[in-house]
Design a protein around this motif. Structure first.
Motif, mmCIF file in Angstrom:
data_model
loop_
_atom_site.group_PDB
_atom_site.id
_atom_site.type_symbol
_atom_site.label_atom_id
_atom_site.label_comp_id
_atom_site.label_asym_id
_atom_site.label_seq_id
_atom_site.Cartn_x
_atom_site.Cartn_y
_atom_site.Cartn_z
ATOM 1 N N ASP A 1 0.833 -1.204 0.000
ATOM 2 C CA ASP A 1 0.000 0.000 0.000
ATOM 3 C C ASP A 1 0.868 1.255 0.000
ATOM 4 N N LEU A 2 1.987 1.193 -0.702
ATOM 5 C CA LEU A 2 2.929 2.304 -0.694
ATOM 6 C C LEU A 2 2.318 3.602 -1.196
ATOM 7 N N ALA A 3 1.443 3.527 -2.179
ATOM 8 C CA ALA A 3 0.903 4.737 -2.801
ATOM 9 C C ALA A 3 0.203 5.641 -1.794
ATOM 10 N N ARG A 4 -0.290 5.065 -0.691
ATOM 11 C CA ARG A 4 -0.996 5.854 0.323
ATOM 12 C C ARG A 4 -0.276 5.835 1.659
ATOM 13 N N SER A 5 1.015 5.576 1.631
ATOM 14 C CA SER A 5 1.739 5.414 2.888
ATOM 15 C C SER A 5 2.264 6.744 3.415
ATOM 16 N N SER A 6 2.557 6.749 4.706
ATOM 17 C CA SER A 6 3.188 7.901 5.346
ATOM 18 C C SER A 6 4.693 7.813 5.171
ATOM 19 N N ALA A 7 5.386 8.891 5.500
ATOM 20 C CA ALA A 7 6.846 8.895 5.404
ATOM 21 C C ALA A 7 7.451 7.845 6.329
ATOM 22 N N SER A 8 6.879 7.678 7.518
ATOM 23 C CA SER A 8 7.432 6.706 8.467
ATOM 24 C C SER A 8 7.251 5.278 7.952
ATOM 25 N N HIS A 9 6.103 5.004 7.342
ATOM 26 C CA HIS A 9 5.895 3.661 6.785
ATOM 27 C C HIS A 9 6.812 3.437 5.593
ATOM 28 N N GLY A 10 6.965 4.438 4.739
ATOM 29 C CA GLY A 10 7.891 4.321 3.619
ATOM 30 C C GLY A 10 9.302 4.034 4.084
ATOM 31 N N HIS A 11 9.683 4.632 5.195
ATOM 32 C CA HIS A 11 11.023 4.398 5.747
ATOM 33 C C HIS A 11 11.172 2.952 6.196
ATOM 34 N N ARG A 12 10.112 2.384 6.792
ATOM 35 C CA ARG A 12 10.186 0.982 7.228
ATOM 36 C C ARG A 12 10.294 0.040 6.026
ATOM 37 N N VAL A 13 9.556 0.350 4.974
ATOM 38 C CA VAL A 13 9.660 -0.474 3.764
ATOM 39 C C VAL A 13 11.063 -0.365 3.188
ATOM 40 N N ARG A 14 11.620 0.831 3.215
ATOM 41 C CA ARG A 14 12.979 1.039 2.705
ATOM 42 C C ARG A 14 13.985 0.186 3.473
ATOM 43 N N ILE A 15 13.856 0.112 4.785
ATOM 44 C CA ILE A 15 14.776 -0.687 5.595
ATOM 45 C C ILE A 15 14.699 -2.158 5.196
ATOM 46 N N GLU A 16 13.474 -2.658 4.988
ATOM 47 C CA GLU A 16 13.320 -4.050 4.564
ATOM 48 C C GLU A 16 13.922 -4.264 3.179
ATOM 49 N N ALA A 17 13.708 -3.310 2.277
ATOM 50 C CA ALA A 17 14.278 -3.425 0.929
ATOM 51 C C ALA A 17 15.801 -3.421 0.986
ATOM 52 N N LYS A 18 16.346 -2.618 1.883
ATOM 53 C CA LYS A 18 17.797 -2.556 2.025
ATOM 54 C C LYS A 18 18.358 -3.888 2.511
ATOM 55 N N LYS A 19 17.690 -4.515 3.455
ATOM 56 C CA LYS A 19 18.146 -5.813 3.945
ATOM 57 C C LYS A 19 18.031 -6.879 2.861
ATOM 58 N N LEU A 20 16.954 -6.810 2.081
ATOM 59 C CA LEU A 20 16.814 -7.745 0.960
ATOM 60 C C LEU A 20 17.937 -7.533 -0.046
ATOM 61 N N ARG A 21 18.236 -6.288 -0.346
ATOM 62 C CA ARG A 21 19.307 -5.991 -1.303
ATOM 63 C C ARG A 21 20.655 -6.499 -0.793
ATOM 64 N N TYR A 22 20.959 -6.245 0.480
ATOM 65 C CA TYR A 22 22.218 -6.744 1.026
ATOM 66 C C TYR A 22 22.253 -8.262 0.994
ATOM 67 N N GLY A 23 21.117 -8.885 1.292
ATOM 68 C CA GLY A 23 21.077 -10.343 1.261
ATOM 69 C C GLY A 23 21.372 -10.896 -0.121
ATOM 70 N N THR A 24 20.810 -10.277 -1.158
ATOM 71 C CA THR A 24 21.102 -10.753 -2.513
ATOM 72 C C THR A 24 22.575 -10.584 -2.844
ATOM 73 N N GLN A 25 23.195 -9.547 -2.292
ATOM 74 C CA GLN A 25 24.630 -9.346 -2.523
ATOM 75 C C GLN A 25 25.464 -10.366 -1.744
ATOM 76 N N PHE A 26 25.104 -10.600 -0.491
ATOM 77 C CA PHE A 26 25.837 -11.575 0.318
ATOM 78 C C PHE A 26 25.826 -12.952 -0.349
ATOM 79 N N PHE A 27 24.657 -13.361 -0.834
ATOM 80 C CA PHE A 27 24.469 -14.729 -1.310
ATOM 81 C C PHE A 27 24.554 -14.852 -2.832
ATOM 82 N N ASP A 28 25.148 -13.872 -3.469
ATOM 83 C CA ASP A 28 25.235 -13.890 -4.928
ATOM 84 C C ASP A 28 26.028 -15.085 -5.443
ATOM 85 N N GLY A 29 26.968 -15.593 -4.638
ATOM 86 C CA GLY A 29 27.733 -16.759 -5.057
ATOM 87 C C GLY A 29 26.918 -18.034 -5.071
#
Length: 290
Positions: free
Chosen positions: A196-224
């Motif tokens: 529901d990002l289209a109607r989210s608050s800045a604080s909720h967007g920040h929480r989604v960003r943190i999860e996306a960042k962890k997912l991105r780091y995970g894909t980098q860690f396990f790229d091998g």
């Protein structure tokens, strides 16, 4: 430099002879266990952090501070990703929390760096002097942290934890299994919290960003283990980046207003649309590691 001096200066975890891998190139293999992978990732991140301490103390440079923050974020992400597959150990939770608390002053300094560099055209006179004074005070706090006993003690406890963790976790699963479980969990969080990002608050967007960042780091860690497809990497980076721009813009507006400087408009709708598109692309692409 003697080991004692290295410990005084920064977050050295284990032997410096274990050379850090560049981001995204950790050399993990399927025959490793989850604790072996955690050991390699965390020591690599620790080495990256350590390398920034001397330059930070000498020059208080924004790029150096940013590199140190990236190392700390990646370190915390490694614990967040592998904590559940290893049994959600209390010691792993403590390290993540302690690292977060010690990193907080670096975040405050980084916010001021972003505002001063991005909105220099809006700053002059008293507002500019006030923000520069806050930046100096923030960097004083950062220096206090990275030269503190608490920082040194974290390094020592982290080293001990990594050395003994294989004998203390209930099960040390194969890395391929643990990595898939970790990526599954982060993918679900990004998918569900970003629905529901289209109607989210800045604080909720920040929480989604943190999860996306962890997912991105995970894909980098396990790229091998699971080579990340370029479209997936682009989508998660775009999601994290657009939400990061929104957060930075809102933070800068707050800082500028607090010193009486003009505040720019934030094109929230454009940033959110980019985030929504990236999120939809990510969900459509799905779990490439399965």
């Amino acid at each position: 430099m003697p080991r004692a001096e290295l410990l005084r200066l920064g977050l050295l975890v284990g032997e410096v002879a274990r050379v850090a891998s560049p981001p995204g190139a950790f050399g993990l293999t399927r025959d490793q266990t989850a604790t072996e992978a955690l050991d390699l990732i965390v020591r690599s991140c620790g080495q990256r952090i350590l390398e920034q301490v001397d330059p930070l103390l000498a020059g208080r440079d924004a790029a150096t501070l940013h590199d140190m923050r990236v190392g700390l974020r990646r370190l915390r992400a490694a614990f967040a990703l592998l904590r559940r597959p290893l049994g959600d150990d209390d010691k792993l939770s403590w390290v993540s929390t302690e690292t977060r608390d010690l990193a907080a002053p670096l975040g405050r300094a980084r916010d001021l760096d972003i505002t001063l560099s991005t909105h220099a055209d809006l700053l002059s006179g008293s507002p500019r002097r006030k923000l520069h004074a806050r930046r100096e005070a923030a960097y004083d706090e950062v220096v206090d942290v990275v030269t503190s006993d608490r920082w040194r003690d974290l390094a020592r406890h982290l080293d001990i934890l990594l050395r003994h963790l294989p004998d203390q976790v209930p099960v040390d699963p194969p890395l391929a299994e643990a990595a898939a479980v970790a990526l599954d969990r982060r993918f679900r969080r990004v998918r569900d919290r970003g629905a529901d990002l289209a109607r989210s608050s800045a604080s909720h967007g920040h929480r989604v960003r943190i999860e996306a960042k962890k997912l991105r780091y995970g894909t980098q860690f396990f790229d091998g283990l699971y080579a990340v497809p370029a479209p997936f990497a682009d989508a998660v980076e775009s999601l994290q980046g657009s939400l990061g721009e929104w957060r930075d813009a809102e933070m800068s507006r707050h800082l500028l207003a607090s010193v009486g400087a003009p505040t720019p408009d934030v094109d929230r709708s454009a940033l959110l649309q980019r985030a929504v598109t990236a999120h939809d692309d990510l969900v459509t692409l799905g779990r490439y590691w399965r």
